[in-house]
Design an enzyme around this catalytic site. Sequence first.
Site, PDB file in Angstrom:
ATOM      1  N   TYR A 119       1.030  -0.987   0.262  1.00 11.71           N
ATOM      2  CA  TYR A 119      -0.205  -0.355   0.034  1.00 11.71           C
ATOM      3  C   TYR A 119       0.645   1.380  -0.202  1.00 11.71           C
ATOM      4  CZ  TYR A 119      -3.059   3.955   1.604  1.00 11.71           C
ATOM      5  OH  TYR A 119      -3.498   4.892   1.641  1.00 11.71           O
TER       6      TYR A 119
ATOM      7  N   GLU B  80      -3.463   8.042  -3.828  1.00 13.64           N
ATOM      8  CA  GLU B  80      -2.834   6.454  -4.024  1.00 13.64           C
ATOM      9  C   GLU B  80      -3.209   5.404  -4.701  1.00 13.64           C
ATOM     10  OE1 GLU B  80      -5.690   4.971   0.218  1.00 13.64           O
ATOM     11  OE2 GLU B  80      -6.666   4.744  -1.629  1.00 13.64           O
TER      12      GLU B  80
END
Lengths: 398, 291
Positions: free
Chosen positions: A109, A197
């Site tokens: 992530y 992101e």
Amino acid sequence: MRLHEYQAKELFKKYNISVPDGGIAFDPDEARATARRIGRFPVVIKAQIHAGGRGKGGGIKLAGSTDEVYSLTHRIIGTKIVTSQTGREGKLVRKVLVEEKLEIDKELYLGIIIDRKTSKILIMASEAGGIDIEDAAAADPDKIIRVFIDPNLGIQPFHCREIAFDLKLTSSVWKQFVGMLQSLYRLFVDYDCSLAEINPLVVTSKESIVALDAKIDIDDNSMFRHRNILEYRDIEEEDPLEVEASRFNLNYIKMNGNVGNMVNGAGLAMATMDIIKLAGAAPANFLDVGGGTTIEMVEKGFGIILSDKDVKLVFINIFGGILRCDVLAKGVVQAAEKIDVNIPVIVRMDGTNIEEGRRILFESSFKPIYTENLKDAAQKISEFAGAGAMLGGERHKV
Amino acid sequence: MSIFVDKNTRLLVQGITGKEGRFHTHQCIAYGTNIVAGVTPGKGRVRIDDIPVFNTVGEAVDKTGANCSMVFAPPQYATDAIVEAADNGIEIIVAITEGIPVLDMMKVRSYLGNARSRLVGPNCPGIITPGQCKVGIMPGFIHKPGGPIGVVSRSGTLTYEVVNQLTLQGIGQTTCIGIGGDPVIGTSFIDCLDAFERDPDTKGIVMVGEIGGSAEEAAAEFIYNNMKKKVVGFIAGLTAPPGRRMGHAGAIVSGGRGTAQEKIAALKEGGVYMCEDLCTLGEFCAEVFKQ
């Protein structure tokens, strides 16, 4: 402003951040052509909507052949996908991204956000890719790597190295990662992002780092220096009444209740929605007509509320500061002269030029329920809510 | 007494020749504010409401001794104006401007960390010490001079509603501050609460928050640890849908955080008297501040 995944990936490519080979498709033929060009199966078909959680909602599919690409795309486009972020109504899919399927060794992530508390840029990373970062942060805050960046200094190589080593990347991969993160930071700053992101960011079996997903939000306040990005705005993803309102610089958000409301100032508008709820009803919208508003904007705002079929009662709540009560009254009266107002309207005004505003309302043929006291107005809403029939539509119960 | 601005404030208006700047300059003068100068680059030597206009803040400060500035410059020039004020020793900079990109504000805030200036805002209605000095766009007539209550808020018109209810109850205000609705602002709830706690004339505080961020939670902790004076709180946005920006750039529930419910709970825990119904806030304050 939110970008679609395929738009965000276009920006990634400009910054040399690797993304899977693929292309956007608006119909099954285009999807099939893209799959053919990629030339390796299976391919991934990803619904392009402004909401996350698509995988669980059936918006991401694997296709093993061109025929399957065609049939799956045919099925996905035109259907509504319900995810944890779309609300019950779901979101209509109008396009899909067709991409090669990669062999993945490791999922990570990586996200960059604005940290309001420290007023710094915050990079977050985790070895657990594909996770819901908010859930993960709540469950085990220590699992998330956090690095704060001074906005005046910008990202330094050691920041990237720190994150790379904390992610336990191998020697062949971490240098790639450092370059990629620096690019992503540059993109974040260049485009005034509030969020960039990649979830998941993957290490492939060939040891290259690829952004499998991409999510970008851009600060609306920065649009004056990003005219080029405006073409990325997807009006079809927005509520039609919200689009209409935005054309007139009105701050309108559609909601599920049936008490329409128009207020000056965002804080008072939120508080007014809360008052409606406390009175036993539910707000149909948020509408801040703002301080520097004109008679025309008030008229338009009132018109937008009235055009919402769900609205059974209107509450106009104005505390005149910069916006004078007479301007508000004129706008409301003008709208009422043009539109047939066949539902009750409560007007509560106070503040600057109240006498003139009151006179304009009283002398017009439009007869709202009028008060200058907020408690009074709440009482009246409560009476309507209590009367039931008017606000009793079961589907709008909050 | 009061905080941040009073009758000794010598106000400078940056962006005085624009429509908003001109209008509110006039309003502030009418309220009794001592406006000593205006600045609009390239418009030096004109006069607005008999106020001399200068090309630079440096010149304005030299010639007039201005110590406070109110910024109306549009978003693309506002951060420049703020830094110009800070670099010329202005003590209190009140930025009214709405719509400054958050990355610009972060840079300014980081820079101001090393300066002596206090920035209030941006995207705020300003500060008023009733009866003495109005530095902002709030309607002056709703305020009642003499205290004893200080008001601090992230909002504009919602603050006017609150102040009006206080005044109708016969409760005056020492100073009312709008700290602004943006995600990154110069002066926090805590800065204001701390100043009110030290101000001998302020006996209690009304704090008005809204969804988004965690400034209220931080304030709750500060109140619990540091404040003896009573604080009444109100939070707007109980019905706000998650993920949507409610007018103010900073008013957004993101990732399930920043909800009104969380903030109300935190403030209650911090010992704040929470008013849940805006309609009765005036009466609520009268009751809490009775002693």
